[in-house]
Design a protein around this motif. Structure first.
Motif, PDB file in Angstrom:
ATOM      1  N   GLU A  50       7.620  16.149  77.062  1.00 56.39           N
ATOM      2  CA  GLU A  50       8.290  15.648  77.754  1.00 56.39           C
ATOM      3  C   GLU A  50       7.119  16.558  78.615  1.00 56.39           C
ATOM      4  O   GLU A  50       6.751  16.016  79.845  1.00 56.39           O
ATOM      5  N   SER A  51       6.018  16.848  78.097  1.00 55.83           N
ATOM      6  CA  SER A  51       4.999  16.915  79.235  1.00 55.83           C
ATOM      7  C   SER A  51       4.435  15.329  79.906  1.00 55.83           C
ATOM      8  O   SER A  51       3.539  15.571  80.700  1.00 55.83           O
ATOM      9  N   ASN A  52       4.068  14.434  78.429  1.00 56.82           N
ATOM     10  CA  ASN A  52       3.606  13.096  78.834  1.00 56.82           C
ATOM     11  C   ASN A  52       5.300  12.726  80.187  1.00 56.82           C
ATOM     12  O   ASN A  52       3.882  11.490  80.541  1.00 56.82           O
ATOM     13  N   ALA A  53       6.255  12.834  79.763  1.00 56.06           N
ATOM     14  CA  ALA A  53       7.097  12.294  81.004  1.00 56.06           C
ATOM     15  C   ALA A  53       6.872  12.941  82.472  1.00 56.06           C
ATOM     16  O   ALA A  53       6.739  11.846  83.211  1.00 56.06           O
ATOM     17  N   LEU A  54       6.955  14.055  82.341  1.00 54.36           N
ATOM     18  CA  LEU A  54       6.554  14.831  83.308  1.00 54.36           C
ATOM     19  C   LEU A  54       4.995  14.226  84.132  1.00 54.36           C
ATOM     20  O   LEU A  54       4.867  14.171  85.555  1.00 54.36           O
ATOM     21  N   SER A  55       4.084  14.305  83.690  1.00 49.59           N
ATOM     22  CA  SER A  55       2.931  13.221  83.820  1.00 49.59           C
ATOM     23  C   SER A  55       2.827  12.168  84.461  1.00 49.59           C
ATOM     24  O   SER A  55       2.078  11.131  85.318  1.00 49.59           O
ATOM     25  N   ILE A  56       3.864  11.415  82.981  1.00 52.76           N
ATOM     26  CA  ILE A  56       4.434  10.143  84.268  1.00 52.76           C
ATOM     27  C   ILE A  56       4.550  10.004  85.178  1.00 52.76           C
ATOM     28  O   ILE A  56       4.547   9.196  86.476  1.00 52.76           O
ATOM     29  N   LEU A  57       5.974  11.008  85.289  1.00 50.61           N
ATOM     30  CA  LEU A  57       6.356  10.991  87.042  1.00 50.61           C
ATOM     31  C   LEU A  57       5.651  11.731  87.674  1.00 50.61           C
ATOM     32  O   LEU A  57       6.068  10.946  89.031  1.00 50.61           O
ATOM     33  N   GLN A  58       4.528  12.083  87.349  1.00 44.50           N
ATOM     34  CA  GLN A  58       3.638  12.456  88.322  1.00 44.50           C
ATOM     35  C   GLN A  58       2.521  11.344  88.811  1.00 44.50           C
ATOM     36  O   GLN A  58       2.699  11.277  90.524  1.00 44.50           O
ATOM     37  N   GLU A  59       2.334  10.613  88.249  1.00 44.60           N
ATOM     38  CA  GLU A  59       1.467   9.331  88.727  1.00 44.60           C
ATOM     39  C   GLU A  59       2.395   8.656  89.447  1.00 44.60           C
ATOM     40  O   GLU A  59       1.722   7.818  90.325  1.00 44.60           O
ATOM     41  N   ARG A  60       3.867   8.447  89.015  1.00 44.29           N
ATOM     42  CA  ARG A  60       4.967   7.853  89.621  1.00 44.29           C
ATOM     43  C   ARG A  60       4.762   7.702  91.169  1.00 44.29           C
ATOM     44  O   ARG A  60       4.627   7.215  92.110  1.00 44.29           O
ATOM     45  N   TYR A  61       4.994   9.427  90.769  1.00 44.68           N
ATOM     46  CA  TYR A  61       5.225   9.389  92.509  1.00 44.68           C
ATOM     47  C   TYR A  61       3.824  10.035  93.622  1.00 44.68           C
ATOM     48  O   TYR A  61       3.844   9.233  94.473  1.00 44.68           O
TER      49      TYR A  61
END
Length: 82
Positions: A50-61
């Protein structure tokens, strides 16, 4: 021409680069196979986190690919799945 085993055109395969060249060839093949299989193993067996998914989300944002609202809803959905 092929009178003796390994003697072609007066050149014995074990003299000069013949034996060393074959050994280098097999060493390169073995190293390439080890590299290929070790690289595949790490990419295939990497667990989803989930931390990987959150970091991807933050990068996209950060790149502006998603809006503020979309970021917040996806962030809440990720925190609920914990």
């Amino acid at each position: 021409m092929f009178g003796q085993c390994g003697n072609w055109f007066g050149y014995n395969a074990m003299n000069g680069w013949g034996g060393i060249g074959m050994m280098i060839f097999w060493v390169i093949i073995i190293i390439a196979l080890i590299y290929f299989f070790s690289k595949n193993r790490t990419t295939i067996s990497a667990p989803y986190s989930e931390s990987n998914a959150l970091s991807i989300l933050q990068e996209r944002y950060a790149r502006g690919e998603i809006s503020d609202e979309e970021y917040e809803t996806k962030k809440k959905a990720l925190s609920k799945s914990r």
